[in-house]
Design a protein around this motif. Structure first.
Motif, PDB file in Angstrom:
ATOM      1  N   CYS A 438      35.367   4.174  13.656  1.00 21.44           N
ATOM      2  CA  CYS A 438      36.204   3.286  13.163  1.00 21.44           C
ATOM      3  C   CYS A 438      35.644   3.151  11.590  1.00 21.44           C
ATOM      4  O   CYS A 438      34.690   3.618  11.347  1.00 21.44           O
ATOM      5  CB  CYS A 438      36.613   1.963  13.807  1.00 21.44           C
ATOM      6  N   PRO A 439      36.452   2.330  10.748  1.00 20.26           N
ATOM      7  CA  PRO A 439      35.811   2.372   9.420  1.00 20.26           C
ATOM      8  C   PRO A 439      34.521   1.389   9.296  1.00 20.26           C
ATOM      9  O   PRO A 439      33.601   1.459   8.473  1.00 20.26           O
ATOM     10  CB  PRO A 439      36.996   1.547   8.622  1.00 20.26           C
ATOM     11  N   GLY A 440      34.582   0.464  10.417  1.00 20.12           N
ATOM     12  CA  GLY A 440      33.140  -0.532  10.344  1.00 20.12           C
ATOM     13  C   GLY A 440      32.890  -1.145   9.109  1.00 20.12           C
ATOM     14  O   GLY A 440      33.657  -1.340   8.150  1.00 20.12           O
ATOM     15  N   CYS A 444      35.789  -2.611   6.590  1.00 18.92           N
ATOM     16  CA  CYS A 444      36.350  -3.604   7.492  1.00 18.92           C
ATOM     17  C   CYS A 444      35.790  -4.854   7.599  1.00 18.92           C
ATOM     18  O   CYS A 444      34.402  -4.936   7.515  1.00 18.92           O
ATOM     19  CB  CYS A 444      36.413  -3.082   9.046  1.00 18.92           C
ATOM     20  N   LEU A 446      35.568  -7.085   9.661  1.00 17.31           N
ATOM     21  CA  LEU A 446      35.360  -7.579  10.887  1.00 17.31           C
ATOM     22  C   LEU A 446      34.082  -6.731  11.561  1.00 17.31           C
ATOM     23  O   LEU A 446      33.382  -7.293  12.452  1.00 17.31           O
ATOM     24  CB  LEU A 446      36.216  -7.291  11.922  1.00 17.31           C
ATOM     25  N   GLY A 447      33.741  -5.793  10.657  1.00 16.91           N
ATOM     26  CA  GLY A 447      32.620  -4.651  10.999  1.00 16.91           C
ATOM     27  C   GLY A 447      31.217  -5.489  11.312  1.00 16.91           C
ATOM     28  O   GLY A 447      30.786  -6.338  10.456  1.00 16.91           O
ATOM     29  N   SER A 481      32.379   2.156  17.433  1.00 18.56           N
ATOM     30  CA  SER A 481      33.209   1.192  16.583  1.00 18.56           C
ATOM     31  C   SER A 481      32.237   0.311  16.114  1.00 18.56           C
ATOM     32  O   SER A 481      31.092   0.090  16.605  1.00 18.56           O
ATOM     33  CB  SER A 481      34.309   0.347  17.705  1.00 18.56           C
ATOM     34  N   GLY A 482      32.857  -0.329  15.027  1.00 15.66           N
ATOM     35  CA  GLY A 482      31.897  -1.350  14.325  1.00 15.66           C
ATOM     36  C   GLY A 482      31.693  -2.742  15.113  1.00 15.66           C
ATOM     37  O   GLY A 482      30.841  -3.290  14.789  1.00 15.66           O
ATOM     38  N   CYS A 483      32.582  -2.863  15.951  1.00 16.54           N
ATOM     39  CA  CYS A 483      32.538  -4.153  16.468  1.00 16.54           C
ATOM     40  C   CYS A 483      33.361  -4.222  17.832  1.00 16.54           C
ATOM     41  O   CYS A 483      33.673  -2.862  18.020  1.00 16.54           O
ATOM     42  CB  CYS A 483      33.187  -5.285  15.727  1.00 16.54           C
ATOM     43  N   ASN A 485      36.299  -4.734  18.880  1.00 20.17           N
ATOM     44  CA  ASN A 485      37.701  -4.722  18.531  1.00 20.17           C
ATOM     45  C   ASN A 485      38.186  -3.072  19.190  1.00 20.17           C
ATOM     46  O   ASN A 485      39.225  -2.948  19.126  1.00 20.17           O
ATOM     47  CB  ASN A 485      38.172  -4.957  17.340  1.00 20.17           C
ATOM     48  N   SER A 486      37.103  -2.207  19.252  1.00 17.61           N
ATOM     49  CA  SER A 486      37.569  -0.994  19.781  1.00 17.61           C
ATOM     50  C   SER A 486      38.580  -0.164  19.040  1.00 17.61           C
ATOM     51  O   SER A 486      38.985   0.719  19.463  1.00 17.61           O
ATOM     52  CB  SER A 486      37.950  -1.105  21.109  1.00 17.61           C
ATOM     53  N   CYS A 487      38.317  -0.371  17.724  1.00 12.27           N
ATOM     54  CA  CYS A 487      39.180   0.623  16.694  1.00 12.27           C
ATOM     55  C   CYS A 487      38.674   2.273  16.776  1.00 12.27           C
ATOM     56  O   CYS A 487      39.643   2.987  16.624  1.00 12.27           O
ATOM     57  CB  CYS A 487      39.496   0.266  15.408  1.00 12.27           C
TER      58      CYS A 487
HETATM   59  S1  SF4 Z   1      36.236  -1.807  15.822  1.00  8.52           S
HETATM   60 FE1  SF4 Z   1      35.822  -3.450  14.609  1.00  8.52          FE
HETATM   61  S2  SF4 Z   1      34.511  -2.791  12.890  1.00  8.52           S
HETATM   62 FE2  SF4 Z   1      35.715  -1.042  13.398  1.00  8.52          FE
HETATM   63  S3  SF4 Z   1      37.572  -1.251  12.337  1.00  8.52           S
HETATM   64 FE3  SF4 Z   1      37.856  -2.340  14.167  1.00  8.52          FE
HETATM   65  S4  SF4 Z   1      37.688  -4.420  13.487  1.00  8.52           S
HETATM   66 FE4  SF4 Z   1      36.703  -3.133  12.043  1.00  8.52          FE
END
Ligand code: SF4
Ligand code: HEM
Length: 748
Positions: A438-440, A444, A446-447, A481-483, A485-487
């Protein structure tokens, strides 16, 4: 006067779309003048795919090198308080990932003129442009509209991009081509009055078969899997799936829905979701919560009743008459691959990036895009190659690559050379090298950890060893994923990682939770669960160790998830447990910054403090103990004991809550009622425990768990409780960090 894009493209934009863009532009103007509220404008821009973005680091890493950005990085550019009109991200919806060369060229122009020259393919077959200024968005919309692309409902509480297998129509294993169905569904629901009143996003996916994971239909709000019954086309329909912090496996709504019933049923599901879905609390607003609350039977009854009451709509079936005409046709005759000159790198590329289509003599070619990125120049080169060797058919894939279809076998060496010349000839598609991220923290808000940084490092290390790698390891999948949220879809990989942070003394250290146990086959039929948090810088070692152990211990033909299940998660965890240790700051500073970001790691805007003393508080020990308990809950789950799993998960949450309380009230007892009461008064009512983005959600997991005796939970609810306990403990770690900051003695 120089004509504007509005003037220039007036004749090429469908009037209804033009009007909508005009309205958006007016909203933008009013917002600038302060005449509309930020909240109202936010939903308007999100519905058009215009996201706020983080760019605190003033840099973006592309997996190989760091680019410095033109934008300044000041105090106001990070976190939830980011200004509304700062450069952001534009998500561009590409239904089922289908693009033609002209559209790709326009995207290239937009990336170059308004963004940083990079096009990014997302895990749901969208294109994202980052570092776009909001003032440019109306021009972007118009230029896209002129080539048949809308960003409408690319984000916000709406039907998101409808995804589908990129191989649809050419796949050897599909029941039939799902493309026209995905297209019709996307068109039908776009802007439909019954899809405008959702409390949360709604994701739809199509898969051409039940066995493979290309469409990932079972992790969506609505998943349609192609089936033929008695010679008739139809779909196995799933509802209520979704990833996110606590993932849900979709439930089987109907074994067979005839093709003409697909759209009316999607409409009926939308109406029920719009009417009964949660609106106030975003945290429980996805369809999965509604299905869970009502029970599948009742949900089905309501949807079918709704369906019967719907006034007939010709759009439900109009597309069925055009299936034949709409089918893709090759632009060149099939000719065999037979001694054409080829480059030395051709064979390795051919092995991983070429798929033999169902239609003899044709191949589908995957263009590997490291981290889903390609440049505007590469996009133009790709458009030229698509024109030269295909009927102009490109598809974005959920693995963040691009597929060129209908390539005559004889053209493969020339196409490979063309791709290589454009820097797009990398092998390894669909192998362990092809890491999804994900962008992380790059972009992002939220990362927590650098998902792209990690993915880039893993990719490079693995690519260097690809030639000598055992087949079994080569076929593993890695998603980051960077957090929570599992994008990056970390729940559906053999090795999944999501970003968390941990305190070490007065410093915060970037970590990743390690997930194993997912079963990707059958459209992602089981999700991975977190084993342990490991410092970011040691994740490459985690990959090496687990891959080696799997290779050494696997039975003949045993999959990675089969191996995990056979030896048990405790054994798997034991293999990497020692890597969780973080060396002191003075001994090795590299652990205290994230991948490709030399700054000392922080999770807030706070500057670097003075104190570097090593302090391990009782709270840190307590949270570590709670984490061990949460893991034991998982082991109980794997052993088929959901009641014990749920009980242990609750105990883990209570322990974490008690440790927090004890940091203020050392004499607090172990009595659950007292712990919950004190936790509520000191951490919930005061909002100390609140996450800046999701508020009190994680505390609710504890409150709910103490209300529901473990014995009454269904196995899938017990599984979710284990997941919730993990999240509760993550939130406790974050809360501990905030408390340290507030005390003014931390590095955040
Ligand atoms: S998983 Fe977290 S860090 Fe990655 S894009 Fe989604 S919200 Fe952002
Ligand atoms: C509360 C905030 C967010 C949540 C809960 C969230 C959740 C998710 C989930 C669950 C997915 C993919 C899996 C699925 O389809 O079910 C997803 C996809 C994605 N998210 Fe997020 N996300 C959030 C915010 C963001 C932000 C701020 C960004 C980036 C700036 C982002 C970028 C992405 C990307 C690139 C994808 C791939 C999917 C796509 O193209 O639609 N997300 N998100």
């Amino acid at each position: 006067m120089t004509p504007t894009w509005k003037d220039k493209l007036a004749a090429e934009i469908p009037p209804a779309l033009g009007l909508e863009i005009d309205q958006y532009e007016t909203d933008l103007l009013l917002r600038r003048q302060g005449k509309i509220d930020e909240k109202v404008f936010m939903e308007a821009r999100l519905r058009r795919g215009v996201y706020g973005q983080r760019y605190d680091s003033g840099q973006r890493h592309d997996g190989k090198k760091t680019q410095t950005l033109r934008y300044p990085s000041g105090d106001l550019t990070k976190g939830p308080g980011i200004l509304w009109d700062h450069p952001g991200m534009q998500r561009i919806k590409i239904p089922y990932g289908g693009l033609n060369p002209r559209q790709l060229e326009v995207l290239a122009d937009l990336a170059e003129e308004y963004s940083d020259g990079i096009l990014h393919v997302t895990t749901r077959q969208d294109i994202q442009l980052h570092f776009v200024h909001i003032e440019d968005t109306p021009a972007i919309f118009r230029r896209l509209a002129a080539v048949g692309i809308t960003t409408r409902e690319a984000c916000g509480n709406s039907v998101r991009n409808v995804t589908g297998c990129p191989l649809a129509g050419v796949c050897r294993d599909e029941a039939f081509d799902v493309t026209p169905y995905a297209k019709a569904c996307s068109r039908f629901l776009l802007g439909h009055k019954d899809t405008q009143n959702f409390g949360r996003k709604f994701k739809i996916a199509f898969s051409g078969c039940a066995q493979h994971p290309c469409g990932l239909a079972r992790m969506h709000d609505l998943g349609a899997v192609a089936r033929i019954r008695d010679g008739r086309r139809g779909f196995e329909l799933y509802v209520g799936g979704g990833l996110g912090p606590v993932p849900y496996q979709a439930k089987l709504f109907a074994e067979f829905v005839p093709e003409e019933e697909l759209l009316p049923l999607a409409q009926a599901v939308s109406r029920i979701f719009g009417r009964l879905g949660e609106k106030k609390n975003r945290n429980t607003a996805r369809l999965k919560f509604l299905v869970n609350k009502l029970g599948l039977e009742e949900f089905r009854r309501l949807v079918l009743e709704e369906r019967r009451a719907l006034p007939p709509d010709p759009a439900w079936t109009a597309f069925l008459g055009e299936l034949e005409a709409a089918a893709e046709k090759p632009s060149k005759p099939a000719a065999p691959l037979n001694g054409q000159p080829r480059r030395p790198s051709f064979d390795a590329w051919f092995r991983t990036n070429v798929y033999r289509q169902r239609q003899p003599g044709y191949a589908a070619v995957t263009v590997t895009l490291p981290l889903g990125d390609f440049t505007s120049r590469q996009a133009r080169a790709l458009a030229d190659l698509a024109r030269a060797y295909t009927p102009g058919t490109l598809r974005l894939t959920v693995d963040q690559n691009i597929l060129l279809r209908w390539v005559s076998d004889a053209d493969l060496p020339a196409l490979h050379a063309g791709l290589e010349d454009a820097g797009l000839g990398q092998p390894g598609a669909g192998t362990v090298v092809d890491v999804t991220a994900c962008p992380g923290t790059d972009t992002c808000k939220l990362g927590i950890s650098s998902s792209r940084g990690l993915a880039g490092v893993l990719r490079e290390r693995l690519a260097a060893r690809a030639a000598s790698m055992d087949e079994a390891v080569r076929n593993l999948t890695i998603k980051v994923s960077g957090c929570f949220n599992s994008c990056g879809q970390h729940h559906v990989a053999d090795l999944g990682f999501y970003g968390v942070s941990r305190k070490k003394g007065n410093y915060t250290v970037p970590h990743f939770q390690v997930l194993v146990g997912a079963r990707r086959q059958e459209n992602a039929s089981a999700y991975g669960l977190a084993l342990i948090a490991i410092p970011s810088k040691r994740i490459p070692e985690v990959v090496d160790r687990l891959a080696e152990a799997y290779l050494r211990q696997r039975a003949a033909g045993e999959s990675f998830s089969g191996w995990v299940q056979r030896i048990g998660k405790s054994q798997v965890r034991a293999l990497i447990e020692d890597l969780a240790e973080v060396p002191p700051y003075e001994a090795d500073r590299s652990f205290y910054s994230d991948w490709h970001d030399p700054r000392t790691y922080t999770v807030s805007d706070m500057g670097v403090g003075e104190c570097a003393g090593e302090v391990v508080t009782p709270l840190d020990f307590g949270l570590a103990a709670a984490e061990r308990e949460a893991f034991e809950a998982q082991v109980a789950l794997d052993k088929g004991d959901p009641v014990r799993a749920a009980e242990t998960a609750l105990r883990a949450m209570l322990r974490a809550a008690r440790e927090l309380v004890a940091s203020q009230l050392p004499e607090v007892s172990e009595d659950p009622a007292e712990v919950v009461r004190e936790f509520r008064a000191r951490f919930y009512d005061t909002k100390l425990f609140f996450d800046p983005f999701v508020g009190g959600k994680f505390a609710q997991h504890l409150f709910q768990a103490v209300e529901e005796p473990a014995g009454t939970l269904a196995p899938d609810a017990a599984r979710r409780r284990v997941e919730e306990a993990q999240l509760f403990i993550e939130a406790a770690h974050a809360c501990r960090t905030r408390m340290a900051q507030a005390a003014g003695k931390g590095h955040a």
